[in-house]
Write a protein that holds these residues in place. Sequence first.
Motif, short mmCIF file in Angstrom:
data_model
loop_
_atom_site.label_atom_id
_atom_site.label_comp_id
_atom_site.label_asym_id
_atom_site.label_seq_id
_atom_site.Cartn_x
_atom_site.Cartn_y
_atom_site.Cartn_z
N SER A 166 6.51 4.51 5.49
CA SER A 166 5.47 4.15 6.45
C SER A 166 5.41 2.65 6.72
CB SER A 166 4.12 4.62 5.94
OG SER A 166 3.85 3.98 4.70
N GLN A 167 6.01 1.86 5.84
CA GLN A 167 6.00 0.41 6.05
C GLN A 167 7.20 -0.05 6.88
OE1 GLN A 167 3.27 -1.09 4.03
NE2 GLN A 167 2.94 1.12 4.07
N TYR A 191 5.50 0.92 -5.62
CA TYR A 191 4.80 2.20 -5.52
C TYR A 191 5.80 3.36 -5.34
CZ TYR A 191 0.47 -0.36 -5.04
OH TYR A 191 -0.59 -1.18 -5.28
N ARG A 202 -1.66 -3.10 3.32
CA ARG A 202 -1.94 -2.10 2.30
C ARG A 202 -0.85 -1.05 2.32
NH1 ARG A 202 -4.95 2.73 1.75
NH2 ARG A 202 -4.93 2.97 3.99
N TYR A 203 -0.38 -0.68 1.14
CA TYR A 203 0.62 0.38 1.07
C TYR A 203 -0.06 1.73 1.25
CZ TYR A 203 3.82 3.77 -0.88
OH TYR A 203 4.61 4.87 -1.06
N ALA A 204 0.49 2.54 2.10
CA ALA A 204 -0.05 3.89 2.24
C ALA A 204 1.09 4.87 2.09
CB ALA A 204 -0.69 4.05 3.62
N SER A 205 0.95 5.81 1.15
CA SER A 205 2.04 6.76 0.97
C SER A 205 2.04 7.76 2.12
CB SER A 205 1.88 7.49 -0.37
OG SER A 205 0.64 8.14 -0.37
N GLU A 206 3.23 8.29 2.39
CA GLU A 206 3.30 9.21 3.54
C GLU A 206 2.64 10.53 3.22
OE1 GLU A 206 7.51 7.90 5.38
OE2 GLU A 206 7.21 8.05 3.23
#
Length: 510
Positions: free
Chosen positions: A5-6, A38, A506-510
């Motif tokens: 997502s990044q 992460y 912010r890291y967001a997991s898929e």
Amino acid sequence: MSMNSQGRPTAATGGGESAQFESFSGHVGLRLAEPLIYELGTVETTGVDFEALDDLELAVGGLERTSEIGCPGLAEPDVVRHYTRLSRRNYGIDMGVFPLGSCTMKHNPRLNEKMARLPGFGDIHPLAPKRAVQGAFQLMDELSHWLMTLTNMPAVALSPKAGAHGELCGVMAIRAALEARGDAREIILCPESAHGTNPATAAFCGYKVKSIPAKDNGKVDIDALKAALDDTVAAVMLTNPNTCGLFETEIREIADAIHKAGAFFYCDGANFNAIMGKVCPGDLGVDAMHFNLHKTFSTPHGGGGPGSGPVVFSDALKAHVPVPYVVKTADGFDLVEDIDDASMGRLTAFHGQMGMYVRALSYMLSHGGDGIQQAAEDAVLNANYVLASLSDVMTASFDGPCMHEALFDDRFLKDTGVTTLDFAKAMIDEGYHPMTMYFPLVVHGAMLIEPTESESKANMDQFIRSMRGLAGAAKAGEVERFSGAPYHAPWGRLDETQAARQPVLRYASE
Ligand SMILES: Cc1ncc(COP(=O)(O)O)c(C=O)c1O
């Protein structure tokens, strides 16, 4: 190649360095692809052995966690490898010339690191009993002494934690002094060439900012400055040497005009490394000046600090210094923490950056008075060597010699199709961190190069050869070498506008 997502290639699908070498790990040769931590870790893994948490008595008053925080866990070797791999994808002063103008990215003598790591300094705690940290207080007292001596100023506040924080401290002292004399003033004057932190500080302290133009020679327009000075002006914030790399020769006249108008003179001392041991700001009429300890004396900043921005004050402002500060007593040292009516109060929770104090004092004492002067002279000599060696192929913005940094603009790129940004990115392919670009704002397409005193002639000759080569290539029409650069970095050209306007924080997991 698949992305997370990044927008980064994932380890599982490869595609790190080059699509043609796609592999499970994403590694190519010894250039290792690196996912986010992460993506590497799992909540089930841990690198430490704790006793079962169920038996622990938690005393957090109803604030106990009710769910997992979801932090990734990794074994120690995996953590070490992750950060080591990341560090190999970065550029630092320990890898080569770092010509970032105005930032003074110079070699950090390892002696200073060694001193900062002495257990008595490295393991110190700000809440330690005063009797247990007398040596640290003594060091702070001695550092204060040398900062006041080098500037010929009677007071110093050590606690600010960066240059910009020092500016805040200085302007708050000015505001306190004006309030003490019942003189409400609302304007701070800043030259056009000022570092962005100057007007930002003034605005943060509630002042209106008025910009003073520069003359064609890169120095502040003293007539415009005098015309703007009246009884509404609280202070003038001036950088000397200024951000064009030039010494403001009319500084005494400027200081007199400021004081005649009842205002205060704040000097941005970020460039003090060019004049240390040569000129005392106190003799020039300065009322407050910050140092960037991390730039001037040791430890270039970058990577988010920690920095240190002590401020020296004139007699007119010394009553308003912040607490805490160290004083000498009959049987040692004490820390003044109580606020009297004049003090601006407390600017930071504790005393400041002990590690920076140790490094700065270690730098001063190991250089000595002559060595400090020599460092200033070498910084100026190196910048002039760069200026003189490139002036026939690039366009120097101003006539004559410079101080600690050489300023070029983009006139030499006219009609080549290459911009300052392209040129800077192509420097990465040559193995260099780019110079500062588009700052100061007073020249078009600025390229600000600060070699610092720590580069040898051989290093600078190599750098100059690369810069000459690039200037020649741009003029010869090799536009593609620039327009898509960097081609040889771990990541290619990034979209800096999107990064600034839509930062992914912010890291967001898929
Ligand atoms: C001229 C000038 N003023 C102020 C600052 C701000 O200093 P800091 O980054 O330590 O907050 C800098 C930083 O490079 C600077 O170059």
